[in-house]
Write an enzyme that holds these catalytic residues in place. Structure first.
Site, PDB file in Angstrom:
ATOM      1  NE  ARG A 245      -0.378   0.000   5.011  1.00  0.00           N
ATOM      2  CZ  ARG A 245      -0.964   0.050   6.207  1.00  0.00           C
ATOM      3  NH1 ARG A 245      -2.287   0.106   6.271  1.00  0.00           N
ATOM      4  NH2 ARG A 245      -0.243   0.035   7.308  1.00  0.00           N
ATOM      5  N   GLY A 246       0.252   2.392  -0.190  1.00  0.00           N
ATOM      6  CA  GLY A 246       0.926   3.683  -0.060  1.00  0.00           C
ATOM      7  C   GLY A 246       2.162   3.836  -0.926  1.00  0.00           C
ATOM      8  CB  ILE A 247       5.481   5.338  -0.131  1.00  0.00           C
ATOM      9  CG1 ILE A 247       5.004   6.748   0.235  1.00  0.00           C
ATOM     10  CG2 ILE A 247       6.857   5.402  -0.793  1.00  0.00           C
ATOM     11  CD1 ILE A 247       5.839   7.426   1.318  1.00  0.00           C
TER      12      ILE A 247
ATOM     13  NE  ARG B  38       5.112  -6.914  11.534  1.00  0.00           N
ATOM     14  CZ  ARG B  38       5.143  -6.425  12.772  1.00  0.00           C
ATOM     15  NH1 ARG B  38       4.006  -6.240  13.435  1.00  0.00           N
ATOM     16  NH2 ARG B  38       6.293  -6.112  13.339  1.00  0.00           N
TER      17      ARG B  38
ATOM     18  N   GLY C   9       7.269   0.207   7.674  1.00  0.00           N
ATOM     19  CA  GLY C   9       7.347   0.921   8.946  1.00  0.00           C
ATOM     20  C   GLY C   9       5.995   0.978   9.639  1.00  0.00           C
TER      21      GLY C   9
ATOM     22  CE1 TYR D 151       7.133   6.375  10.992  1.00  0.00           C
ATOM     23  CE2 TYR D 151       7.401   8.757  10.900  1.00  0.00           C
ATOM     24  CZ  TYR D 151       7.183   7.554  10.263  1.00  0.00           C
ATOM     25  OH  TYR D 151       7.020   7.511   8.889  1.00  0.00           O
TER      26      TYR D 151
ATOM     27  CE  LYS E  66      10.008   5.932   8.818  1.00  0.00           C
ATOM     28  NZ  LYS E  66      10.119   4.944   7.731  1.00  0.00           N
TER      29      LYS E  66
END
Length: 237
Positions: free
Chosen positions: A14-16, A36, A80, A143, A147
């Protein structure tokens, strides 16, 4: 890239991650994604189950990919999680879970990918960090720390492996149109957008384009770089 390569995008369902995997597939590469709980996202993309907090699971995922697509030549460490909480309310588990997934998990993936890259004397690693890694963010000490840690991780790998033609770079996105951003209230979204000089959030494909460039032959002399893709939000780092 001038030839088809085997690309692994972690957290690619999903997403990026998904936008990146689809772009690499569009460019003619052999692409696998890990998650996962993977789901089939595209007929051109191999989906593999992997919990990157478990070294045995990482080994198993790589073996599966290697047997089907060949050795991983491009690693996009994107997976992440977040466990946002104010500092005094944050538990040890909330802190360690984010570090173990985002930072140590990326280390596990990169370590496993190194074997074949060293043999081939060629490799590309792109780590997906965040503007908050250097800017900071209230309620996200776990977080932001994870990062920020990716920068030191990638730059150390860049120095250690550069002589083997293996590059390690970091992209640092600002707010992006993802499920995570969509889950915020309208007021929260507005507050974030108002801080961005370009006055909008990024599209996932805008992050993917930079990742693809860093994996290409055109970026062969770039390593240890942090590339901001944040609409100007992080200026002054």
């Amino acid at each position: 890239m001038t030839e088809a390569r085997t690309v692994l995008v972690t957290g690619g369902n999903r997403g990026i991650g998904l936008a990146t995997a689809r772009l690499f597939a569009d460019l003619g590469h052999r692409v696998a994604v890990t998650a996962r709980d993977p789901k089939s996202v595209d007929d051109r993309i191999m989906s593999v189950s992997c919990d990157q907090t478990d070294s045995d699971a990482v080994d198993a995922a790589f073996e599966d990919i290697e047997s089907n697509l060949g050795a991983v030549q491009v690693l996009v460490a994107n997976a992440g999680i977040t466990r946002d909480q104010l500092l005094l309310r944050m538990s040890d588990e909330e802190f360690s879970a984010v570090i173990d997934t985002n930072l140590t998990g990326s280390y596990r993936m990169a370590r496993r990918a190194t074997r074949a890259m060293l043999r081939a004397r060629w490799g590309r690693r792109i780590f997906v960090s965040s503007v908050v890694g250097l800017l900071g963010s209230a309620g996200q000490v776990n977080y932001a720390a994870s990062k920020a840690g990716l920068v030191g991780l990638a730059r150390s790998m860049a120095r250690e492996l550069g002589s083997r033609n293996i590059t390690s770079n970091i992209v640092s996105p600002g707010p992006v149109e993802t499920e995570m951003f969509a889950s915020l209230t309208d007021d929260q979204q507005t507050t974030i957008i108002e801080q961005v000089p370009l006055g909008r959030v990024a599209r996932p494909d805008e992050i993917a384009e930079t990742i693809a460039f860093l994996a290409s032959d055109s970026a062969a002399y770039i390593t240890g770089a942090v590339i901001p893709i944040d609409g100007g939000l992080g200026m002054g780092h």
